[in-house]
Design an enzyme around this catalytic site. Structure first.
Site, PDB file in Angstrom:
ATOM      1  N   HIS A 160     -17.363  -0.652   0.752  1.00  0.00           N
ATOM      2  CA  HIS A 160     -16.791   0.570   0.626  1.00  0.00           C
ATOM      3  C   HIS A 160     -15.429   0.815   1.461  1.00  0.00           C
ATOM      4  CE1 HIS A 160     -20.819   2.399  -0.534  1.00  0.00           C
ATOM      5  NE2 HIS A 160     -21.059   1.404   0.425  1.00  0.00           N
ATOM      6  N   SER A 310      13.126  -4.650  -2.452  1.00  0.00           N
ATOM      7  CA  SER A 310      13.211  -3.533  -3.409  1.00  0.00           C
ATOM      8  C   SER A 310      14.768  -3.146  -3.211  1.00  0.00           C
ATOM      9  CB  SER A 310      12.704  -2.243  -2.171  1.00  0.00           C
ATOM     10  OG  SER A 310      13.321  -1.113  -2.427  1.00  0.00           O
ATOM     11  N   LYS A 316      11.614  -3.896   2.604  1.00  0.00           N
ATOM     12  CA  LYS A 316      10.428  -4.128   1.750  1.00  0.00           C
ATOM     13  C   LYS A 316      10.460  -5.561   1.098  1.00  0.00           C
ATOM     14  CE  LYS A 316       8.183  -1.004  -0.451  1.00  0.00           C
ATOM     15  NZ  LYS A 316       8.146  -0.195  -1.646  1.00  0.00           N
ATOM     16  N   GLU A 323       0.597  -7.401  -8.259  1.00  0.00           N
ATOM     17  CA  GLU A 323       0.363  -6.108  -9.016  1.00  0.00           C
ATOM     18  C   GLU A 323       0.307  -6.510 -10.554  1.00  0.00           C
ATOM     19  OE1 GLU A 323       3.815  -3.775  -7.676  1.00  0.00           O
ATOM     20  OE2 GLU A 323       3.133  -3.840  -5.763  1.00  0.00           O
TER      21      GLU A 323
END
Ligand code: ARG
Length: 493
Positions: A160, A310, A316, A323
């Site tokens: 979970h 980025s 970043k 992804e």
């Protein structure tokens, strides 16, 4: 009033076929990928025709030679497509005729594009499955190697998405590798069902030149194109030896029914489902790694080769590779659902709807090939931060072990679970870690606690309890590694 073209429905239709329709109907832009297998299938078929007495040896040699030339042109990039080349089959046959003359027209005797296209697709997919299978095995091997090298690294296991129990980092890697071995096994199964010969199960309705009238051909011996020949779906009436075709093209079996052979695309649906499930697995692994790579977790760091910066925020580093793996799953599922939609409710035998199968196969094959290679790259270059992984372990994750401690002292598990829960509650109320409770405090919960309870608070000791096969103890992780290596060996044999 009829237009000049003689059509009732408007002057826009100037030729025999509307140019827009021609483009709409054409599949050459993508089925050109089949050029090699199309030539391969035709070469085998011309051997079948020769054996059936429908081609002389000289004619067969002429066709074989011409087909080699066609293949050479494709391979060298010199094959010139004509605007009228509707698909790869028409293009290759048109070129063959230019090269060798009228004999080319005999190649299609008793064959239809309907059995030709499905033969081509099966040949192409058979080869492609082998390529994808090798890529998938390479990924699994990379994961197993990594699991072996890093099996002493411990970190939190989650259920979970909540901290659950300490596990070996290798146990996590192997959990995903095991899922992929099912995909690998499944792909070989799919390949088996792809590897069946449909060629020779049908002959063309519109070009039938029947030299052996018989029960399979509804009319008397005609030697001109006969559109009503019952062989359109009935089978091949010309004595073509399908066993010879099977052996020539190295198929494992031959299709059983001519109507089914040209219309079923189960093997395409299975392939697309295989890809969908494999992508499900890869997307889940990608998601774990994306999370583990965030500053909040800081367990892993993607190598620069598989991440990007980025354009706005200089600090970043984005896990684009992961992804994209996660997102490509959507595209693959879409293709699988799309094909099933196309197949649903189709009337018997070949319908042009089936032309839609190829783009799905090509796109999904390309996607899978890229995804598998990127995933292998990500896994093999990923850095892990052992200290952060270790630091993320906390004594509350040993509450289950505390219950097992009492079970080993003879307490029934349900009671032990409750007792351990009480200890967790006591620690929380006192504002201390679970392992900070004194023996006296624990003994107020159960007299079964004694000095040896200290062993419970050791993460290494914790994971080593899970020795049963499939668990996270070192011996069990080693066993998993051995099993996976054996599977890989068997699958690559
Ligand atoms: N291009 C077609 C396809 O991909 C080949 C078969 C065409 N058959 C026909 N009877 N028009 O399915």
């Amino acid at each position: 009033m009829a237009s000049e073209s003689g059509k009732l429905w408007g002057g826009r239709f100037v030729g025999s076929v509307d140019p827009i329709m021609e483009k709409f109907n054409s599949s050459i832009t993508y089925d050109r990928h089949l050029w090699e297998v199309d030539v391969q299938g035709s070469k085998a078929y011309s051997r079948g025709l020769e054996k059936a007495g429908l081609l002389t040896k000289a004619e067969m040699d002429q066709i074989l030679h011409g087909l080699d030339k066609v293949a050479e042109e494709w391979a060298q990039g010199t094959f010139k497509l004509n605007p009228n080349d509707e698909d790869i089959h028409t293009a290759n046959e048109r070129r063959l005729k230019e090269l060798i003359g009228e004999t080319a027209g005999k190649l299609h005797t008793g064959r239809s594009r309907n059995d030709q296209v499905v033969t081509d697709l099966r040949l192409w997919m058979r080869q492609n499955c082998s390529t994808l299978s090798a890529l998938l095995c390479e990924l699994i091997r990379t994961m197993v190697d990594r699991a072996e090298a890093e099996r002493d690294v411990l970190f939190p296991g989650y259920t979970h998405l909540q901290r659950a129990q300490p596990i070996r980092w290798s146990h996590w890697i192997l959990s995903h590798a095991v899922a992929l071995t099912r995909d690998s096994e499944r792909l070989l199964e799919v390949r088996k069902r792809i590897n069946v010969l449909p060629l020779g199960s049908q002959h063309s309705a519109c070009m039938c030149v029947c030299v052996r009238p018989g029960p399979a051909c509804g009319s008397a011996g005609h030697s001109v194109p006969h559109p009503l020949c019952s062989g359109a779906i009935a089978g091949n009436p010309l004595g073509v030896d399908r066993e010879l075709l099977r052996a020539e093209l190295d198929f494992e079996a031959i299709t059983l029914n001519s109507m089914d052979a040209t219309s079923e695309r189960d093997f395409v649906a299975e392939f697309l489902f295989w890809a969908s499930l494999c992508m499900t697995h890869l997307s889940r692994m990608a998601e774990d790694l994306i999370l583990y790579g965030t500053k909040e977790f800081s367990f892993v760091q993607l190598s620069d080769a598989y991440s990007t910066g980025s354009s706005l925020m200089p600090q970043k580093k984005n896990p684009d590779s992961l992804e994209l793996i996660r997102s490509k799953a959507g595209r693959v599922f879409g293709r699988c659902a799309g094909l099933l939609m196309t197949l649903k409710g189709l009337p018997s035998t070949y319908n042009k709807d089936l032309q839609e199968d190829k783009e799905a196969v090509f796109e999904v094959s390309d996607t899978m090939s890229a995804v598998l290679q990127v995933a292998t790259g990500v896994i093999s270059t990923l850095q892990i931060h052992r200290e952060n992984m270790g630091r993320a372990l906390s004594p509350d994750m040993l509450a289950t072990d505390l219950a097992y401690y009492l079970v080993r002292k003879g307490m029934p598990f349900r009671q032990a679970h409750e007792a351990s829960g009480k200890a967790v509650f006591m620690a929380e109320t006192k504002g201390v870690a679970l392992n900070q409770l004194s023996l006296q405090e624990l003994q107020t919960i159960s007299p079964l606690f004694s000095g040896d309870v200290n062993h419970v608070w050791d993460y290494g000791h914790s994971v080593e309890q899970y020795e049963a096969l499939g668990g996270t103890a070192r011996s069990s992780v080693d066993w998993q590694i051995g099993q996976l290596r054996a599977l890989l060996r068997a699958q690559q044999a």
